[in-house]
Design a protein around this motif. Structure first.
Motif, PDB file in Angstrom:
ATOM      1  N   LEU A   1      43.846  32.665  41.540  1.00  0.00           N
ATOM      2  CA  LEU A   1      42.885  31.584  41.358  1.00  0.00           C
ATOM      3  C   LEU A   1      41.540  32.102  40.862  1.00  0.00           C
ATOM      4  O   LEU A   1      41.285  33.300  40.821  1.00  0.00           O
TER       5      LEU A   1
ATOM      6  N   ASN B   1      37.788  30.740  38.343  1.00  0.00           N
ATOM      7  CA  ASN B   1      37.431  30.077  37.099  1.00  0.00           C
ATOM      8  C   ASN B   1      36.088  30.601  36.603  1.00  0.00           C
ATOM      9  O   ASN B   1      35.307  31.164  37.384  1.00  0.00           O
TER      10      ASN B   1
ATOM     11  N   ASP C   1      37.846  26.360  42.527  1.00  0.00           N
ATOM     12  CA  ASP C   1      38.667  25.667  41.529  1.00  0.00           C
ATOM     13  C   ASP C   1      38.614  24.152  41.714  1.00  0.00           C
ATOM     14  O   ASP C   1      38.643  23.400  40.728  1.00  0.00           O
TER      15      ASP C   1
END
Length: 274
Positions: free
Chosen positions: A203, A205, A247
């Motif tokens: 995960l 971003n 996220d």
């Protein structure tokens, strides 16, 4: 390398009815010089929001008013008051040093002091500028198996001697074996190395690429280790949840502010509790 998934969050247990603040651990955070006070404040917020039962911050006295205003749930100690520092460190389950610490003589003295004060039952998390200070080679880890380093790739280069382009799983694991500490290597997909395994967080971003994200992760790790088992599984859960929340925020936010991650922690920990 094993890929982390939601299953790692199973360490988040429903809190027993018969609880008090001591049930969920005592955490001491050390950092925040006069210039970088925001870093230790963000770590503190993350630690408290992650559920540490009692959180104390050893920091430059110029940070106390801001810390009290931002996080009245945390206690603050003047890092020049050695007697008081001794007393709070002696009661800690987890110590985090580094966010906003700086790299001057005072910073080096504080790192040496923490190494001398750590006991075999206390987890020590070394973050930020404390990693760079340690990389100079003037100190030895008192209890490597109870130590976590949380470097970004350049800090890992300083600590390990591995250039960023050469930071492969095999080479990273070899240096971990030398250090014997757990390594949380922060990147766009953070990797965790311990004595037995390597893990990758899928995960994260680009909205997380802002100042304070690493300070917040260090605080979450500290808060998790204070209340959950002293294990790599607990560290993995902190890393995964940090990015999972980010996220969720990134769906509607171009930039994911670290303080927003911290503020969302209690909500998502409740969602994932067993």
């Amino acid at each position: 390398m094993q890929t982390l998934s939601k299953e790692c969050l199973s360490i988040i247990q429903k809190r027993p009815q018969n609880s008090h603040k001591g049930t969920f651990g005592r955490t001491v955070l050390v950092g925040g010089n006069a210039q970088f006070g925001g870093a230790i404040i963000m770590s503190t917020e993350a630690c408290v929001q992650a559920g540490s039962g009692l959180t104390t911050v050893i920091t430059d006295p110029t940070n106390h008013p801001a810390l009290h205003a931002r996080m009245p749930e945390a206690m603050s100690v003047d890092w020049n008051d050695r007697q008081l520092c001794d007393s709070v460190i002696a009661t800690a389950d987890v110590i985090l040093i580094g966010p906003g610490l700086g790299e001057d003589k005072k910073s080096q003295e504080l790192l040496s002091y923490i190494f001398k004060s750590q006991t075999k039952d206390q987890y020590l998390i070394i973050d930020g500028s404390a990693i760079s200070l340690f990389a100079k080679g003037n100190e030895a880890l008192p209890y490597p198996e109870m130590t976590v380093f949380t470097p970004h790739q350049m800090e890992w280069q300083r600590l390990s001697g591995i250039k960023i382009a050469d930071q492969t799983e095999k080479i990273n694991q070899a240096v971990q074996q030398e250090l014997q500490a757990t390594i949380v290597l922060k990147s766009h997909q953070t990797e965790i190395y311990n004595a037995r395994n390597a893990f990758q967080n899928p995960l994260g971003n680009p909205g997380m690429a802002t100042g304070g994200t690493g300070d917040t992760l260090a605080g979450i790790i500290a808060g998790f280790l204070a209340q959950f088992p002293h294990s790599v599984e607990t560290i993995n859960a902190a890393v995964y949840l940090h990015s999972y929340i980010a996220d969720q925020l990134a769906h509607d936010n171009y930039v994911v502010l670290p303080t927003k991650i911290s503020q969302a922690l209690p909500y998502w920990m409740k969602k994932f509790e067993k």
